[in-house]
Write a protein that holds these residues in place. Structure first.
Motif: not given
Length: 807
Positions: A143-154
C-alpha cells in the motif's frame, strides 16, 4: 555436504535443477518453455516442494537484481507468474510468501522497468482466487509503495505516466485481494485509506490541471492511450462500490481532508467531479458541520457540491436518513443567519475576530436553499411530504411570550429565519404532485402555514401565497395566471381542467372557510404590492380550476364580492392604489369564473360592468392598475352602482341555472379570529365556559317553564336567516373567553377558577346528599327536639307493605 552438491550439478536437488534449466544461456532468448513445462508438472506432482521452488527462485532473483542481470530477473518473474496460475494447493501460501518477497524487491528498485514488472506480477496475483486462507499475510508495504508510485515525479513525462499508472493498478490489486477476505488485513482501516484515496485523487487532480493547459493536437492521442485519470477514477469507483455502510466513513474522510488541504472547495469544479464519482454520503454533511465556522465561500462550495451530487438518483446511494440530511442543511441556514446578524462566528465582535461579509453569507444561504430543492426533487412523494412537514415545524411563529431579538442591521432573527425557511419550503413544494389534497395539505401543516399568512411582513405573506399555489396547481396552469387581465375569451389560455374528485370535495368542506378567511384578510393589508395581488388572483383561479364544485364556486363569488365591498366602504382606510387593485382583482376573477361556469346571463352581466368601466372608470380594471405606471383615480368615494358587480343580479342569474341562490344572497362575513384552529381542540377557556353553561341550565333555581313557542313558516325562515348572526355572536363570545385566559393576570384567573371550583363543589355536594340520603320511612316522620321534622329510617324487615305487594 551442501558445498559438494554445489560443485557437482548431478548431486543437486531435482527442483533446483529444474529451476536452473528454465534460464537460457542468453537471457535475451527468454524463458525455455519446454523446461518450464517440466517444472510446472513437477510442482503439480509434488506440491510439498512448491515452497522450496519459490524460495530458490527468490534467491536467484535477489542475486540477479544485485548483479544487474535484468534479463534473468524478467525470466524469474515470468516463471513465478506461470506457477501461480497453475498451482492451487494447500502449500500455495508458502510459495506466495516467496513471491511477495520478490515483488517487494522489485518495487524497492530504482529502475522504473523493474517497478513496473513487479506491479504487473502483483496485479496478476491479485486476480487469482486462492483456495486456502492466509492468516499472517500483510500488505502494508505494498500500500505504501504503490501510493508512493502514484506520486512519481520522474523527469521523463512518459516514464512518470507509466509509473503512476502502475501505482494505481497496484492499489487496485491490493483492494481486490483484501476487500472480500475477512482473514486479510482490513484495507478499510484509516492507515490504509489515508494513503490510497489521496493517491487516486492526486492523479485525478493532476490530469485535470494538465488538460486545462490545452495540449497540442499531436500530444492528444498519446494522452488518450495512457491516461492515469481514467484509471484512477475507475479504481475509486471500484473502491467505493465495494464499501459497506460501516466502511464508507473511512473512505470518504480522506476525500474531505484532501479538498480542505488543497483549498478545492471554492473553485468547486474538482470537488463536484469527486462527488459525482462517489455520490453523496453522510460524511459530506458531517463535514459541513465541522466547517460551520469556515468562510462563507468555503461553506457555499461544500453546499453546492452537495447540490450537484443530489441530481444523481438517490436510490441505492449510501447516505443518512432523509430528515437528518435536511436537518443539517436547516441548521447551517440558521447559523448563517446568526453570523450575518452578529458579524462574527463567536456572536460578539472583538479584537482579532474575523469580520463576516454579509453578501457572502447571503450567497451561502441561497446555495443551501438551492441544495434543499435539489435533494427534494430526487425524493418520492411520501418522503417529500415528510420533508415539507419537517421544514414547516421549524418555522418560528409569532408569540406574545417570545419577543423577537434584533441584530445589528435592524432585522430581527425570527423574521430572517421565517423568510429563509419559507424559501426552502417553496423550493421543496415546486413541482410537488399529489392527487389527494388531504395528504398534500394536512391540517397541522395548513394551520401553521396560514398563521404565517397573517403577519405584517409583506415578503412573508407573498411566500405563503406562492407556496399555496405550488401545492394546489397540479396541472401546470400556474404560469397562465402570472398576470392579471380581463380576457374576452379564456380559451386562448388552454387551461387543463379536471372534474373535482371526491377527496378534493372533502378537503374543501373541511378547509374552505379557513382558506377564504385568509384570502380576505390578505386583501386588507395596506403593504400589498402588485405581486401580492397577482398571487391572490392566481390562488383564486387555481382553486376554481382544481378544487371547485358548485358550492365552492358560490363561496368564491361571495368572497370576491366581499372584497369589492371592502374597497367600496373602505373601513380599513386603504390607500387609493389598494382600493383600485381590489376592484381590478374582482373584475379579473369574476370575468374568469363567469366563462368557466358558462352561464350566459352571468357572463353578460360581468361583461356589461367591465365595458362600463372601460369607458368611464378604467382605473378599476387590471389593464390600468397592474402596470408599471398605474393610472388611478383620486376620488373613489363616488363610485356609481353601474361600475360595481351586483350581488342581487348575480344570485338571480345563477339561481336560474341551478346554483344556490339563497346562499348567494348572503354576504360573506369572514371569521375574524383563529377559532378554525381551536374548533377541533377546545381551549381551557372554552371548557370552563361550557361547564358554566351546563350548570346554569341544569340549576334547580332555573326550573321555571317557558311557554312553548308556536312553530310557523315565518319562525323557521327567521331561524335560518339569523343562524349566521348567532354563530358570529358565539364566536365572539368564545374569542373573549380565550383572550381573557391569554392576557388576564394570574391572580384574576386563579380567583375566577376558584369561584368556579367552589360552585362546582356545592353542586356535587347537593348531588351526593340526594344520592346518599336514606329513603323516607313508610310510617311517616318524627319530630326532632327542636321542632324540625326528621325522617326516621326503619329496617326493611320491619317495614309494613300494602296488601297489593304481597304475592
Amino acid at each position: 555436504m551442501y558445498g559438494v552438491c554445489g560443485c557437482c550439478g548431478a548431486l543437486r536437488p531435482r527442483y533446483k535443477r529444474l529451476v536452473d534449466n528454465i534460464f537460457p544461456e542468453d537471457p535475451e532468448d527468454g524463458l525455455v518453455k519446454t523446461n518450464m513445462e517440466k517444472l510446472t508438472f513437477y510442482a503439480l506432482s509434488a506440491p510439498e516442494k512448491l515452497d522450496r521452488i519459490g524460495a530458490y527462485l527468490s534467491e536467484r532473483l535477489i542475486r540477479d537484481v544485485g548483479r544487474h542481470r535484468y534479463g534473468s530477473v524478467c525470466i524469474a518473474m515470468e516463471a513465478l507468474d506461470q506457477l501461480l496460475m497453475a498451482c492451487h494447493c494447500q502449500s500455495i501460501n508458502l510459495f506466495v510468501e516467496s513471491f511477495l518477497k520478490m515483488v517487494a524487491k522489485l518495487l524497492e528498485s530504482e529502475k522504473p522497468n523493474l517497478q513496473i514488472l513487479g506491479t504487473n506480477s502483483f496485479v496478476k496475483f491479485a486476480n487469482i482466487e486462492e483456495d486456502t486462507p492466509s492468516y499472517h499475510r500483510s500488505y502494508d508495504f505494498f500500500v505504501s509503495r504503490f501510493s508512493e508510485m502514484c506520486h512519481s515525479s520522474h523527469d521523463d513525462l512518459e516514464i512518470k505516466t507509466k509509473i503512476r499508472m502502475s501505482g494505481i493498478k497496484g492499489l487496485q490489486g491490493v483492494v481486490r485481494k483484501t476487500v472480500n477476505d475477512e482473514l486479510q488485513a482490513n484495507i478499510w482501516d484509516p492507515q490504509h485509506m489515508d494513503k490510497i484515496v489521496p493517491s487516486l485523487l492526486f492523479n485525478l487532480q493532476h490530469v485535470e490541471e494538465a488538460e486545462s493547459r490545452s495540449p497540442s493536437p499531436l500530444q492528444a492521442p498519446e494522452k488518450e492511450k495512457e491516461n492515469p485519470a481514467e484509471l484512477a477514477e475507475r479504481c475509486l469507483r471500484e473502491l467505493l462500490g465495494r464499501a459497506a455502510f460501516g466502511n464508507i466513513k473511512n473512505a470518504i474522510k480522506p476525500v474531505l481532508i484532501h479538498l480542505d488541504n488543497h483549498s478545492l472547495w471554492e473553485p468547486k469544479v474538482f470537488a463536484i467531479r469527486c462527488f459525482k464519482i462517489i455520490m453523496y454520503s453522510i460524511q459530506l454533511l458531517s463535514h459541513l458541520d465541522a466547517n460551520s465556522r469556515s468562510a462563507a465561500t468555503v461553506r457555499a462550495g461544500i453546499v453546492e457540491v452537495l447540490s450537484e451530487a443530489a441530481v444523481i438518483a438517490a436510490t441505492g446511494s449510501v447516505g443518512p436518513t432523509v430528515l437528518e440530511m435536511f436537518n443539517t442543511l436547516l441548521r447551517q441556514l440558521r447559523l448563517s443567519i446568526d453570523y450575518a446578524l452578529t458579524g462574527s462566528y463567536d456572536g460578539a465582535v472583538s479584537l482579532g475576530t474575523k469580520i463576516i461579509k454579509e453578501h457572502e453569507e447571503c450567497m451561502f444561504q441561497e446555495a443551501v436553499i438551492k441544495t434543499i430543492g435539489s435533494f427534494a426533487s430526487t425524493l418520492p412523494t411520501y418522503q417529500r411530504s415528510e420533508v415539507i412537514l419537517f421544514i414547516m415545524s421549524k418555522v418560528p411563529l409569532p408569540s406574545l411570550h417570545h419577543p423577537v431579538e434584533a441584530g445589528r442591521t435592524g432585522e430581527n432573527r425570527n423574521r430572517l429565519t421565517q423568510i429563509m425557511l419559507l424559501k426552502s419550503l417553496l423550493q421543496v413544494s415546486t413541482g410537488f404532485q399529489c392527487n389527494n389534497m388531504m395528504s398534500a395539505l394536512p391540517s397541522n401543516f395548513l394551520d401553521r402555514l396560514l398563521s404565517t399568512a397573517l403577519m405584517d411582513d409583506a415578503e412573508i405573506r407573498l411566500f405563503v401565497l406562492e407556496i399555496l399555489i405550488s401545492f394546489i396547481d397540479r396541472h401546470g396552469n400556474r404560469h397562465k395566471f402570472s398576470s392579471i387581465s380581463t380576457l374576452s375569451d379564456i380559451s386562448v389560455l388552454k387551461l387543463k381542467v379536471d372534474k373535482c374528485s371526491r377527496q378534493d370535495t372533502v378537503f374543501m368542506k373541511k378547509h374552505s372557510q379557513q382558506l377564504y378567511r385568509h384570502i380576505y384578510l390578505s386583501c386588507k393589508e395596506e403593504t400589498n404590492l402588485q405581486s401580492h395581488y397577482e398571487a391572490l388572483y392566481g390562488l383564486l383561479a387555481l382553486i376554481s380550476i382544481e378544487l371547485a364544485n358548485e358550492e365552492v364556486v358560490v363561496d368564491l363569488i361571495r368572497l370576491v364580492l366581499a372584497v369589492q365591498d371592502l374597497a367600496q366602504v373602505n373601513e380599513e382606510n386603504l390607500p387609493v392604489y389598494n382600493r383600485c387593485a381590489l376592484y381590478a382583482l374582482g373584475a379579473a376573477y369574476l370575468n374568469l369564473i363567469s366563462q368557466l361556469t358558462a352561464v350566459p346571463a352571468f357572463c353578460q352581466h360581468i361583461l356589461e360592468v367591465i365595458e362600463t368601466r372601460k369607458k368611464e372608470a378604467p382605473y378599476m380594471l387590471p389593464e390600468d392598475v397592474f402596470v408599471e405606471r398605474p393610472r388611478l383615480s383620486q376620488n373613489l368615494d363616488g363610485v356609481v352602482i353601474e361600475f360595481l358587480f351586483r350581488q342581487s343580479k348575480i344570485s338571480e342569474v345563477l339561481g336560474g341555472s341551478g346554483y344556490n341562490a339563497d346562499r348567494l344572497c348572503l354576504p360573506y362575513i369572514p371569521q375574524l379570529t383563529d377559532e378554525d384552529r381551536l374548533s377541533k381542540r377546545k381551549s381551557i377557556g372554552e371548557t370552563i365556559s361550557l361547564q358554566v353553561e351546563v350548570e346554569s341550565r341544569n340549576s334547580p333555581e332555573k326550573e321555571e317553564r317557558v311557554p312553548a313557542e308556536e312553530i310557523t313558516y315565518e319562525t323557521l325562515k327567521k331561524a335560518i336567516v339569523d343562524s349566521v348572526a348567532v354563530e358570529e355572536q358565539e364566536r365572539e363570545r368564545r374569542r373573549q373567553v380565550v383572550e381573557k385566559f391569554q392576557k388576564a393576570p394570574f391572580e384574576e384567573i386563579a380567583a375566577h377558577c376558584g369561584a368556579r371550583a367552589s360552585l362546582l363543589q356545592s353542586k356535587l355536594n347537593q348531588i351526593f346528599e340526594i344520592t346518599i340520603r336514606p329513603p323516607p320511612s313508610p310510617s311517616g316522620t318524627i319530630t326532632a327536639a327542636y321542632g324540625q321534622p326528621q325522617n326516621h329510617s326503619i329496617p326493611v324487615y320491619e317495614m309494613k307493605f300494602p296488601d297489593l305487594c304481597v304475592y
